[in-house]
Motif scaffolding. Structure first.
Motif, PDB file in Angstrom:
ATOM      1  N   ARG A 102       0.189   3.421   7.332  1.00 47.58           N
ATOM      2  CA  ARG A 102      -0.285   2.869   8.373  1.00 47.58           C
ATOM      3  C   ARG A 102      -0.214   3.373   9.760  1.00 47.58           C
ATOM      4  O   ARG A 102      -1.326   3.443  10.291  1.00 47.58           O
ATOM      5  CB  ARG A 102       0.517   1.361   8.559  1.00 47.58           C
ATOM      6  N   LEU A 110      -3.109   6.079   9.584  1.00 45.96           N
ATOM      7  CA  LEU A 110      -4.369   5.670   9.731  1.00 45.96           C
ATOM      8  C   LEU A 110      -4.451   5.045  11.188  1.00 45.96           C
ATOM      9  O   LEU A 110      -5.848   5.189  11.748  1.00 45.96           O
ATOM     10  CB  LEU A 110      -4.671   4.670   8.623  1.00 45.96           C
ATOM     11  N   LEU A 119     -12.891   0.386  11.358  1.00 48.26           N
ATOM     12  CA  LEU A 119     -12.439   0.290   9.937  1.00 48.26           C
ATOM     13  C   LEU A 119     -11.008   1.007   9.397  1.00 48.26           C
ATOM     14  O   LEU A 119     -10.642   0.657   8.812  1.00 48.26           O
ATOM     15  CB  LEU A 119     -13.733   1.197   9.285  1.00 48.26           C
ATOM     16  N   THR A 167      -8.061  -0.650   7.623  1.00 48.45           N
ATOM     17  CA  THR A 167      -7.547  -0.036   6.306  1.00 48.45           C
ATOM     18  C   THR A 167      -6.039   0.144   6.796  1.00 48.45           C
ATOM     19  O   THR A 167      -5.242   0.015   5.762  1.00 48.45           O
ATOM     20  CB  THR A 167      -8.086   1.446   5.860  1.00 48.45           C
ATOM     21  N   MET A 173      -4.304  -2.940   6.096  1.00 43.65           N
ATOM     22  CA  MET A 173      -4.213  -3.089   4.429  1.00 43.65           C
ATOM     23  C   MET A 173      -2.968  -2.533   4.148  1.00 43.65           C
ATOM     24  O   MET A 173      -2.516  -2.868   3.073  1.00 43.65           O
ATOM     25  CB  MET A 173      -5.330  -2.765   3.841  1.00 43.65           C
ATOM     26  N   ARG A 210     -14.257  -4.690  -0.146  1.00 43.43           N
ATOM     27  CA  ARG A 210     -12.616  -4.153   0.171  1.00 43.43           C
ATOM     28  C   ARG A 210     -11.947  -3.481  -0.958  1.00 43.43           C
ATOM     29  O   ARG A 210     -10.973  -3.006  -0.534  1.00 43.43           O
ATOM     30  CB  ARG A 210     -11.768  -5.260   0.614  1.00 43.43           C
ATOM     31  N   ARG A 245     -12.525  -0.917  -2.500  1.00 48.38           N
ATOM     32  CA  ARG A 245     -12.470   0.620  -2.327  1.00 48.38           C
ATOM     33  C   ARG A 245     -11.366   0.871  -1.303  1.00 48.38           C
ATOM     34  O   ARG A 245     -10.761   1.889  -1.236  1.00 48.38           O
ATOM     35  CB  ARG A 245     -13.732   1.062  -1.803  1.00 48.38           C
ATOM     36  N   ASP A 246     -11.255  -0.038  -0.101  1.00 52.47           N
ATOM     37  CA  ASP A 246     -10.065   0.257   0.941  1.00 52.47           C
ATOM     38  C   ASP A 246      -8.938   0.016   0.203  1.00 52.47           C
ATOM     39  O   ASP A 246      -7.945   0.887   0.319  1.00 52.47           O
ATOM     40  CB  ASP A 246     -10.219  -0.735   1.841  1.00 52.47           C
ATOM     41  N   ASP A 260      -7.961   3.241  -1.721  1.00 57.31           N
ATOM     42  CA  ASP A 260      -7.765   4.287  -0.991  1.00 57.31           C
ATOM     43  C   ASP A 260      -6.271   4.208  -0.450  1.00 57.31           C
ATOM     44  O   ASP A 260      -5.652   5.104  -0.287  1.00 57.31           O
ATOM     45  CB  ASP A 260      -8.872   4.254   0.216  1.00 57.31           C
ATOM     46  N   VAL A 261      -5.919   3.072  -0.032  1.00 57.38           N
ATOM     47  CA  VAL A 261      -4.620   2.849   0.578  1.00 57.38           C
ATOM     48  C   VAL A 261      -3.564   2.971  -0.550  1.00 57.38           C
ATOM     49  O   VAL A 261      -2.649   3.637  -0.549  1.00 57.38           O
ATOM     50  CB  VAL A 261      -4.690   1.385   1.007  1.00 57.38           C
ATOM     51  N   ALA A 273     -14.549   5.978   0.394  1.00 60.47           N
ATOM     52  CA  ALA A 273     -13.803   4.761   1.195  1.00 60.47           C
ATOM     53  C   ALA A 273     -14.271   4.763   2.702  1.00 60.47           C
ATOM     54  O   ALA A 273     -14.470   5.848   3.249  1.00 60.47           O
ATOM     55  CB  ALA A 273     -12.421   5.111   0.987  1.00 60.47           C
ATOM     56  N   ALA A 324     -12.547   4.304   5.243  1.00 62.04           N
ATOM     57  CA  ALA A 324     -11.451   5.064   5.925  1.00 62.04           C
ATOM     58  C   ALA A 324     -11.871   6.310   5.896  1.00 62.04           C
ATOM     59  O   ALA A 324     -11.532   7.441   6.931  1.00 62.04           O
ATOM     60  CB  ALA A 324     -10.130   4.837   5.621  1.00 62.04           C
TER      61      ALA A 324
END
Length: 560
Positions: free
Chosen positions: A57, A60, A74, A78, A81, A127, A129-130, A133-134, A165, A167
């Motif tokens: 977190r 990002l 964005l 992310t 998330m 979301r 894809r987010d 990615d995370v 993604a 991000a």
């Protein structure tokens, strides 16, 4: 090996040349059923999940602070998330109850979140894809691997991927990544929107590109939607020569014969306002106010909103700002709205419809807009509502604005009913602004975020163009201005068509202003109208695009 042109959908105009570099494979899935060894400290493993989530977190969020506008928003989303309590708590519970190693627990928890989002459909499915990615970033952090990221090369290159993604797309350096080509995606995906905002030529929905070997020289045409492996030396020289040309916008949108077209900017939050003003934009055609509501457990109060809106108005003293009220609900849920899950979110409670259930949210927002406008009398403030579908809704919104002293109230035209009833609606509203992204989605019955129907989700569709024309005719009948604030306005060739159909203003990412202005400035109004008619009468989106581009030699001259 691919030796012929790869054809996809051009979503961010411009041409670029560079070697193909494929996005590296994602982090490998940890083995199923992998568990902590007997006697291992499960609490330490639980805490490890929380620490990794916090670290990702923070990474990002740090990247977001270095970014701007949509990219920053964005990245922040992310980042949120990455620390999502449901994802982290689920993973930790799997460590406690099933003794899974942290990376496997995170993987399975992310699968559950992804499945839930897929079931919701619409933008919530986007979301996924987010989440992936995370998930990959968390697993990489937990296992000591390098986090997923953009390849580092000594020379600028064309990034090739199945998809990107948001991000990752938001962090691309245009000096390093000269173009993007993806096998998946659609014209209104986050990849497309961010590519346009960052000025990176991009082609999506081009599946054959994955067969292009790394290092192959590619010429990407982000307007025509073509990717040419092994281009000629002459073609390469021409693209590179045009890449050195710098265009600016003088703040006066017009056709070659002097017909005025207001060229304004889309702004997503106050941080973007000054850059948009400095770009020469004649004002703001779409100020998205969602930024003030994102990731909130309760709505921002009137004072907070007033201050935020005021920062945008202050940047455009002497110009106009069109403020859109909250476009949320259903497929863009906000926690404080407590919206119930819907079977078909795209057709659910969103935009102005939210005010029927939560009138206080709209009332507070109109109060804040009115106070901000009063505090900045040098800026002309207009306000409009999203997702208006009936004449009654139009009347009610205009009346609500009037109660707050907001006398220039308009509507978004995003559904076919609004386009077909533009005349009666504009007997009450003072202006209309067409959101081509949603208008295309609802006209073609094609999810704007689903790659499988990307060919349908194209504002060049003749049916969409005819609805734009119907809206413009409705505006002309009531002597009301009709603008476009969807992504279509940023396409220089399509901008010509929109003007020919009767649109009076075009709102876009500030980066697109010089190109759109240059093409309009080289085209007279009569030609705009002829090409608009040809496009609206074409049999397909591809034919409409082709016939217009063939009638605009200036596009080739400018490399667009």
């Amino acid at each position: 090996m691919v030796t012929t042109n790869v054809v996809g959908i051009g979503v961010s105009p411009g041409r670029a040349v560079g070697p193909a570099v494929h996005l590296p494979d994602a982090v490998a899935e940890p083995p199923a059923g992998r568990r902590l060894p007997p006697g291992a400290d499960r609490q330490a493993a639980v805490e490890q999940v929380a620490r990794s989530a916090a670290a990702v977190r923070d990474e990002l969020d740090a990247a977001a602070l270095a970014a701007e506008g949509d990219a920053a928003a964005l990245l922040h989303a992310t980042a949120a998330m990455a620390a999502d309590p449901s994802l982290v708590a689920d993973a930790q519970q799997r460590v406690r109850d099933e003794h899974l190693v942290p990376e496997r627990a995170v993987w399975e928890a992310a699968d559950t979140v992804s499945a839930d989002l897929e079931a919701l459909g619409g933008r919530m499915a986007e979301r996924v894809r987010d989440v992936v990615d995370v998930r990959n970033r968390l697993v990489a952090h937990l296992t000591g691997q390098q986090a997923p990221g953009v390849p580092v090369r000594a020379e600028p290159y064309v990034l090739v991927a199945q998809d990107l993604a948001p991000a990752l797309m938001a962090t691309l350096d245009p000096q390093r990544v000269v173009a993007v080509v993806t096998a998946a995606g659609g014209p209104t995906s986050h990849t497309a929107i961010l590519a346009r905002s960052r000025g990176i030529p991009a082609v999506v929905a081009a599946p054959g590109v994955l067969d292009v070997p790394d290092g192959t020289l590619l010429l990407v045409d982000g307007a025509a939607g073509t990717v040419t492996p092994g281009p000629s030396d002459d073609a390469v020289r021409r693209v590179r020569a045009l890449a050195g040309a710098v265009r600016t916008f003088d703040g006066d949108g017009r056709t070659a014969d002097g017909h005025r077209v207001e060229l304004v900017a889309n702004v997503g939050d106050p941080a973007e306002a000054q850059a948009a003003a400095d770009s020469g934009a004649q004002g703001v055609g779409l100020f998205r106010t969602e930024f003030a509501f994102l990731d909130r457990t309760q709505a921002p109060d009137v004072d907070e909103q007033t201050a935020a809106y005021g920062r945008v108005l202050a940047a455009f003293t002497g110009r106009k700002v069109v403020v859109r009220t909250l476009d949320a609900g259903a497929d863009k849920p906000l926690p404080f709205l407590h919206a119930a899950p819907e079977t078909n979110p795209a057709l659910g409670v969103r935009g102005l419809r939210v005010a029927q259930e939560r009138p206080d949210v709209l009332e507070d927002q109109l109060t804040a807009i009115a106070r901000a406008a009063a505090a900045h009398p040098g800026t002309t403030t207009w306000v409009m509502a999203p997702m208006v579908a009936t004449v009654d809704e139009t009347e009610q919104f205009v009346a609500a604005c009037a109660r707050h002293g907001l006398t220039t109230a308009g509507i978004m035209v995003e559904v076919p009913s609004a386009a077909l009833l533009a005349g009666p609606m504009l007997a009450h509203a003072r202006f209309a602004s067409i959101g081509t992204n949603d208008l295309t989605q609802y006209t073609m019955a094609a999810d704007r975020l689903l790659g499988a129907v990307a060919a349908l989700s194209d504002a060049w569709q003749p049916a969409v163009l005819r609805l734009v024309e119907a809206t413009a005719l409705g505006g002309a009948a009531q002597a009301r201005p009709v603008g476009v604030c969807g992504e279509a306005a940023a396409d220089p060739a399509l901008a010509v068509v929109l003007v020919g159909l009767g649109v009076t203003s075009l709102s876009m990412t500030p980066r697109a202003l010089p190109d759109v202005a240059a093409v309009l400035g080289a085209t007279d109004l009569a030609t705009c109208r002829v090409l608009a008619r040809r496009a609206a009468d074409a049999s397909s989106a591809a034919d409409a695009r082709a016939v217009v581009r063939a009638g605009l030699p200036v596009l080739d001259e400018l490399g667009l």
